[in-house]
Scaffold this motif. Structure first.
Motif, PDB file in Angstrom:
ATOM      1  N   SER A   1       0.965  -1.108   0.002  1.00 22.70           N
ATOM      2  CA  SER A   1       0.086   0.043   0.130  1.00 22.70           C
ATOM      3  C   SER A   1       0.808   1.298   0.177  1.00 22.70           C
ATOM      4  CB  SER A   1      -0.932   0.030   1.152  1.00 22.70           C
ATOM      5  OG  SER A   1      -0.163  -0.249   2.565  1.00 22.70           O
ATOM      6  N   SER A   2       1.894   1.224   0.449  1.00 24.61           N
ATOM      7  CA  SER A   2       2.987   2.311   0.351  1.00 24.61           C
ATOM      8  C   SER A   2       3.102   2.914  -1.093  1.00 24.61           C
ATOM      9  CB  SER A   2       4.389   1.936   0.883  1.00 24.61           C
ATOM     10  OG  SER A   2       5.030   1.144  -0.228  1.00 24.61           O
ATOM     11  N   GLY A   3       3.074   2.380  -1.981  1.00 25.61           N
ATOM     12  CA  GLY A   3       3.024   2.762  -3.409  1.00 25.61           C
ATOM     13  C   GLY A   3       4.441   3.261  -3.883  1.00 25.61           C
ATOM     14  N   LEU A   4       5.669   2.938  -3.148  1.00 23.16           N
ATOM     15  CA  LEU A   4       6.979   3.581  -3.224  1.00 23.16           C
ATOM     16  C   LEU A   4       7.460   2.777  -4.361  1.00 23.16           C
ATOM     17  CD1 LEU A   4       8.032   4.120   0.377  1.00 23.16           C
ATOM     18  CD2 LEU A   4       7.565   5.871  -1.323  1.00 23.16           C
ATOM     19  N   ALA A   5       8.667   3.233  -4.967  1.00 24.34           N
ATOM     20  CA  ALA A   5       9.459   2.463  -5.670  1.00 24.34           C
ATOM     21  C   ALA A   5      10.476   1.494  -4.849  1.00 24.34           C
ATOM     22  CB  ALA A   5      10.591   3.450  -6.446  1.00 24.34           C
ATOM     23  N   TYR A   6      10.862   0.303  -5.060  1.00 24.56           N
ATOM     24  CA  TYR A   6      11.403  -0.394  -4.238  1.00 24.56           C
ATOM     25  C   TYR A   6      12.860   0.144  -3.678  1.00 24.56           C
ATOM     26  CZ  TYR A   6      13.304  -4.576  -1.941  1.00 24.56           C
ATOM     27  OH  TYR A   6      13.672  -5.486  -0.962  1.00 24.56           O
ATOM     28  N   ILE A   7      13.353   0.754  -4.477  1.00 24.23           N
ATOM     29  CA  ILE A   7      14.748   1.384  -4.080  1.00 24.23           C
ATOM     30  C   ILE A   7      14.218   2.408  -2.845  1.00 24.23           C
ATOM     31  CG2 ILE A   7      14.807   3.389  -5.850  1.00 24.23           C
ATOM     32  CD1 ILE A   7      18.074   2.758  -5.727  1.00 24.23           C
ATOM     33  N   ASP A   8      13.282   3.180  -3.087  1.00 23.10           N
ATOM     34  CA  ASP A   8      12.851   4.133  -2.075  1.00 23.10           C
ATOM     35  C   ASP A   8      12.624   3.304  -0.542  1.00 23.10           C
ATOM     36  OD1 ASP A   8      13.513   6.281  -3.648  1.00 23.10           O
ATOM     37  OD2 ASP A   8      11.538   6.317  -4.500  1.00 23.10           O
ATOM     38  N   PHE A   9      11.820   2.187  -0.853  1.00 23.98           N
ATOM     39  CA  PHE A   9      11.328   1.594   0.296  1.00 23.98           C
ATOM     40  C   PHE A   9      12.584   1.058   0.904  1.00 23.98           C
ATOM     41  CE2 PHE A   9       9.892  -2.661   1.973  1.00 23.98           C
ATOM     42  CZ  PHE A   9       8.676  -2.137   2.729  1.00 23.98           C
ATOM     43  N   VAL A  10      13.534   0.369   0.297  1.00 25.70           N
ATOM     44  CA  VAL A  10      14.351  -0.526   0.988  1.00 25.70           C
ATOM     45  C   VAL A  10      15.789   0.042   1.551  1.00 25.70           C
ATOM     46  CG1 VAL A  10      15.940  -0.980  -1.241  1.00 25.70           C
ATOM     47  CG2 VAL A  10      15.535  -2.980   0.697  1.00 25.70           C
TER      48      VAL A  10
ATOM     49  N   VAL B   1      10.956  -6.176   2.906  1.00 29.86           N
ATOM     50  CA  VAL B   1       9.527  -6.354   2.259  1.00 29.86           C
ATOM     51  C   VAL B   1       8.532  -5.869   3.071  1.00 29.86           C
ATOM     52  CG1 VAL B   1      10.046  -8.537   0.911  1.00 29.86           C
ATOM     53  CG2 VAL B   1       9.441  -8.904   3.230  1.00 29.86           C
ATOM     54  N   PRO B   2       7.463  -5.385   2.584  1.00 29.05           N
ATOM     55  CA  PRO B   2       6.406  -5.070   3.557  1.00 29.05           C
ATOM     56  C   PRO B   2       5.962  -5.952   4.769  1.00 29.05           C
ATOM     57  CG  PRO B   2       5.678  -4.429   1.199  1.00 29.05           C
ATOM     58  CD  PRO B   2       6.805  -5.624   1.178  1.00 29.05           C
ATOM     59  N   ALA B   3       5.827  -5.652   6.030  1.00 33.08           N
ATOM     60  CA  ALA B   3       5.356  -6.537   6.776  1.00 33.08           C
ATOM     61  C   ALA B   3       3.876  -7.152   6.866  1.00 33.08           C
ATOM     62  CB  ALA B   3       5.415  -5.996   8.454  1.00 33.08           C
ATOM     63  N   GLN B   4       2.998  -6.444   5.886  1.00 37.48           N
ATOM     64  CA  GLN B   4       1.902  -6.776   5.663  1.00 37.48           C
ATOM     65  C   GLN B   4       1.807  -8.250   4.791  1.00 37.48           C
ATOM     66  OE1 GLN B   4       1.133  -2.850   4.049  1.00 37.48           O
ATOM     67  NE2 GLN B   4       0.676  -3.671   2.052  1.00 37.48           N
ATOM     68  N   THR B   5       2.859  -8.217   3.965  1.00 33.35           N
ATOM     69  CA  THR B   5       2.935  -9.410   2.988  1.00 33.35           C
ATOM     70  C   THR B   5       3.195 -10.668   3.848  1.00 33.35           C
ATOM     71  OG1 THR B   5       5.137  -9.110   2.389  1.00 33.35           O
ATOM     72  CG2 THR B   5       3.519  -8.101   1.177  1.00 33.35           C
ATOM     73  N   MET B   6       3.701 -10.689   5.183  1.00 32.52           N
ATOM     74  CA  MET B   6       4.110 -11.855   5.892  1.00 32.52           C
ATOM     75  C   MET B   6       3.009 -12.632   6.571  1.00 32.52           C
ATOM     76  SD  MET B   6       7.389 -10.150   7.704  1.00 32.52           S
ATOM     77  CE  MET B   6       8.445  -9.126   7.050  1.00 32.52           C
ATOM     78  N   PRO B   7       3.205 -13.815   6.911  1.00 36.02           N
ATOM     79  CA  PRO B   7       2.030 -14.736   7.824  1.00 36.02           C
ATOM     80  C   PRO B   7       1.986 -13.872   9.201  1.00 36.02           C
ATOM     81  CG  PRO B   7       3.898 -15.943   6.750  1.00 36.02           C
ATOM     82  CD  PRO B   7       4.248 -14.773   6.676  1.00 36.02           C
ATOM     83  N   GLY B   8       0.756 -14.185   9.783  1.00 41.06           N
ATOM     84  CA  GLY B   8       0.536 -13.823  11.035  1.00 41.06           C
ATOM     85  C   GLY B   8       1.405 -13.528  11.954  1.00 41.06           C
ATOM     86  N   VAL B   9       2.131 -14.480  12.591  1.00 37.02           N
ATOM     87  CA  VAL B   9       3.107 -14.450  13.715  1.00 37.02           C
ATOM     88  C   VAL B   9       4.255 -13.555  13.296  1.00 37.02           C
ATOM     89  CG1 VAL B   9       4.489 -15.819  15.327  1.00 37.02           C
ATOM     90  CG2 VAL B   9       2.384 -16.655  14.566  1.00 37.02           C
ATOM     91  N   LEU B  10       4.848 -13.671  11.951  1.00 42.06           N
ATOM     92  CA  LEU B  10       5.722 -12.864  11.786  1.00 42.06           C
ATOM     93  C   LEU B  10       5.613 -11.547  11.537  1.00 42.06           C
ATOM     94  CD1 LEU B  10       7.690 -15.222   8.962  1.00 42.06           C
ATOM     95  CD2 LEU B  10       8.425 -14.520  11.137  1.00 42.06           C
TER      96      LEU B  10
END
Lengths: 278, 259
Positions: free
Chosen positions: B55-64, B192-201
């Motif tokens: 949902s951030s919509g950022l280019a990956y380089i800006d994100f990482v 990677v965006p935390a929202q894409t990880m499984p529940g506990v992680l």
């Protein structure tokens, strides 16, 4: 004053015959027998230093879990979906990474002086090297099995079934055996095990990461795709993936088999030349 | 008993010793220069095209970039544990004890040298990011705050590493800490965006200290709304330093007096 003269004791021929082996000298061990003996020695090393198996078990498990659950959602939508793509690649990476330990073990034995002992034995010269590699093939098989079992537990379902998986692992073992000759050469060339490890990491890290193991090369920049598509690891991953997926890519499989033969011929020859000069 | 002036002199010499040692040890030099470059190139070019930033919509380089800056500095900072453990077990500490120096300056020297070295390591990572197309919109004040965050993180990790290095009995055991520090950014909202990880992680990623630090840096560099992450990040870093510095001093005193 009395003097005693010492005379050397010379045993009678009959007395000698009773203690010396009456049979003829045993035949030299065959190339296969000598290689298997050294292979067994490599396996005994694993038994006596079980920490060696960390790279064969814990490291692949960590890599599989990390990439599946941390990157799976972002790379493929869900961890299970990503696992179908990732598992053959992780298997290749983990096994190919541990091929470098062959060179390290060779180097250790040279430093200890064990090699000088081996060279005095009436055996087929390459058997010491072949033995190392045969012992290591067992480690590669163990690593492959561990990753496969973890994958199956996490939800990996190979389309090629049992036969596809067996053929995929067999192809991986063939290539790894051939690739290990590169490190035996470095093991003989380098002065200490740290140097061998340094060189091997320098080669292995770019080879494994700049490949199609983790992501589809189509998502990479054009200039990088050229390198990735030419990488031997990419060819190996594609062929293992195709076998496990149930749609064998004969072109890639042939590429892997031919390159394995070339690696053995080139680096096997170089290794033996270096070994004979040591 | 040493005065603050002589203690400062002792500290300066020990910092210089630490930095000199880094230059002479090839492995350390490679870690501090090549690792940031490799990590940045790997994530931007190999994974960048395939990872969605949600949902951030950022280019990956800006994100990482914020995460890689912390990874570059943090890994080297964690190796402080190894340097301290080597001093403690290799007999060097017995030499120091015969000298008229303040005891606390030995671990402090390692920590300060680590901060200098690893902030530079993060700077290398930033330079590579700019070459690869990272375009921040930060003001001078924002840059100063980013520098403060990176320095604070490296200081916190170095202090924590110092505690670990004083607790363990060998340099091999001390080295284990670096793997923990290198792994931590992966289980955050940094790579990677935390929202894409499984529940506990996902829950762990949202509640671990690196996520607010990374989010704060992202906000400062890219002009995004910050929310409460700045205060949480500051609290984590300040808390770690405030706890670890006196603990390291006490541990050092105990280890050296027990000999």
């Amino acid at each position: 004053m009395t003097t005693t003269t010492d005379t050397a004791y010379a045993p009678a021929t009959e007395a000698l015959a009773t203690v010396l082996a009456p049979t003829t000298r045993p035949p030299r061990p065959s190339a296969w027998s000598a290689s298997m003996t050294f292979g067994w020695r490599a396996m005994l090393k694993i038994k006596h230093v079980p920490e060696q198996l960390f790279d064969v078990t814990a490291f692949p498990i960590m890599m599989t879990l990390m990439f599946t659950y941390l990157f799976g959602g972002a790379l493929a939508g869900s961890p299970t979906e990503y696992l179908q793509f990732l598992l053959p690649g992780i298997m290749v990476t983990s096994v190919v990474m541990i091929t470098m330990y062959t060179g390290i073990e060779v180097n250790k034995d040279i430093e200890k002086g064990v090699f000088d002992r081996f060279r005095t034995l009436p055996i087929w010269r390459p058997s010491t090297m072949v033995g190392y590699l045969l012992g290591d093939v067992l480690r590669y098989f163990m690593a492959s099995t561990v990753i496969l079992l973890i994958g199956l537990l996490l939800g990996f379902r190979p389309g090629g079934g049992f036969a596809g998986v067996v053929l995929g692992i067999a192809l991986l073992l063939v290539f790894s055996f051939a690739f290990s000759w590169v490190w035996t050469m470095f093991g003989l060339l380098m002065r200490n095990e740290k140097s061998v490890m340094g060189v091997s990491m320098l080669v292995m890290m770019p080879l494994t990461f700049l490949s199609n193991v983790y992501v589809d090369p189509a998502t990479m920049p054009g200039w990088l795709q050229v390198f990735v598509n030419a990488s031997p690891i990419s060819h190996l991953v594609s062929s293992v993936r195709s076998l496990m997926g149930g749609a064998p890519d004969m072109g890639e499989i042939m590429w892997v088999l031919v390159s394995s033969a070339v690696l053995v011929v080139v680096f096997g020859t170089l290794t033996m030349r270096l070994y004979n000069r040591k | 008993m040493s005065t603050p002036v002589t203690a400062a002199g002792d500290l300066r010499r020990l910092v210089v010793r630490g930095l000199r040692r880094d230059v002479r040890v090839l492995d350390g030099l490679i870690v501090n220069t090549a690792l940031p470059v490799m990590i940045m190139v790997l994530f931007v070019y190999v994974f960048g095209g395939a990872i969605t930033t949600g949902s951030s919509g950022l280019a990956y380089i800006d994100f990482v970039v914020p995460a890689v800056l912390l990874m570059s500095g943090g890994y080297g900072a964690a190796l402080t544990a190894v340097a301290i453990a080597e001093d403690m077990t290799g007999g060097m500490i017995d030499r120091f004890r015969t000298l008229p120096i303040s005891g606390w300056t030995v671990p402090a020297g390692h920590v300060v040298a680590s901060v200098i070295r690893n902030v530079l390591s993060s700077a290398i990572a930033l330079a590579v990011a700019l070459l690869l197309g990272f375009r921040p919109v930060a003001s001078l004040t924002d840059w100063a705050l980013v520098l403060a965050l990176v320095t604070g993180y490296v200081l916190a990790m170095s202090a924590l590493a110092a505690v670990w290095g004083l607790l363990v009995s060998s340099s091999q055991a001390a080295g284990a800490f670096s793997f923990v520090v290198l792994f931590l950014p992966y289980v955050s909202d940094g790579i990677v965006p935390a929202q894409t990880m499984p529940g506990v992680l996902r829950d762990f990623a949202y509640n671990q200290p690196l996520t607010p630090i990374i989010e704060t840096m992202r906000s400062l560099l890219l002009g995004l709304p910050m929310g409460a992450s700045g205060a949480v990040a500051t609290a984590w870093l300040a808390g770690t330093v405030v706890i670890c510095v006196p603990v390291a001093a006490v541990l050092f005193r105990r280890r050296t007096s027990a000999r």
